[in-house]
Design an enzyme around this catalytic site. Structure first.
Site, PDB file in Angstrom:
ATOM      1  NE  ARG A  44      -2.756  -0.690   3.525  1.00 50.93           N
ATOM      2  CZ  ARG A  44      -2.623  -1.820   4.237  1.00 50.93           C
ATOM      3  NH1 ARG A  44      -2.889  -2.991   3.679  1.00 50.93           N
ATOM      4  NH2 ARG A  44      -2.250  -1.768   5.498  1.00 50.93           N
TER       5      ARG A  44
ATOM      6  CE1 TYR B  65      11.712 -19.181  13.808  1.00 53.48           C
ATOM      7  CE2 TYR B  65      13.493 -20.739  13.395  1.00 53.48           C
ATOM      8  CZ  TYR B  65      13.044 -19.438  13.526  1.00 53.48           C
ATOM      9  OH  TYR B  65      13.914 -18.390  13.374  1.00 53.48           O
TER      10      TYR B  65
END
Length: 220
Positions: free
Chosen positions: A12, A51
């Site tokens: 954005r 992870y």
């Protein structure tokens, strides 16, 4: 989800996005040392896979946003890093050994201690991340110190630095613990003009001084 949200923000506002990925994307590697072209050897349902797979997914998202939305991304695969101001009990092997030796506790080695890791000092990592963000190459780049130590060798360096009488206590290893870990940093040398400068024997005393002050002051 955090990576996804931040990639949306970067899209954005037109920001350059740094993903701090990890050597854990290589899993328990069948290639040694590990190059960025290696796809890894990860158990997707293992006890530590959240992870490994989380970081692998984060890399996928970063590349999808780069290709699909022209987001400027940079991907660093960080190998074991140590230095001052780490949490005293964060569970990482260097901080574990240092804190245990200072507290006159046995250093805990999991398994036979012959598994290897490569340890880079924090300022070397910071220089690498800055070179990556200031450059034009996406990555991924291995950022680590190719100096390879077994856990027993690391324990000996900690003993030399802190207390020659320190002892070692062996415990059962955790599942899917990688046997070897060493970065091939040829790509970072060539494209980022970066390589680590500080050896373990130079960097460890700087970390030890910080830990000693904090432990003596009663910090937990």
């Amino acid at each position: 989800m955090g990576t996804l949200n931040m990639l949306g923000l970067a899209k954005r506002i037109g920001a350059r996005f740094l993903l701090t990925s990890t050597s854990e994307v290589y899993g328990d590697p069948l290639e040694h040392p590990q190059k960025e072209t290696y796809w890894g050897h990860v158990n997707p349902i293992g006890v530590r896979s959240c992870y490994d797979e989380g970081k692998r997914t984060a890399e996928t998202l970063a590349m999808d946003y780069h290709r699909g939305a022209d987001v400027e991304v940079r991907i660093a695969r960080i190998f074991n890093t140590y230095g001052p101001r780490m949490c005293l009990d964060d569970g990482r092997v260097v901080s574990n050994f240092v804190a245990q030796a200072i507290r006159k506790q046995p250093m805990t080695v999991y398994g036979d201690g012959k598994q290897t890791r490569s340890f880079q000092y924090v300022s070397d990592l910071v220089n690498g991340l800055m070179a990556l963000m200031e450059g034009e190459h996406i990555g991924p780049f291995n950022l680590g110190n190719p100096g390879e130590f077994t856990m027993l060798e690391l324990a000996e360096v900690v003993k030399e630095t802190i207390d020659p009488s320190a002892t070692i206590e062996f415990k059962e290893n955790t599942a899917d613990d990688p046997h070897k870990r060493k970065p091939d940093i040829s790509k970072a040398k060539e494209l980022l003009n970066w390589e680590p400068k500080i050896s373990l024997r130079e960097g460890l005393p700087l970390m030890v001084t910080d830990f000693q002050k904090r432990i003596l002051n009663g910090e937990k």
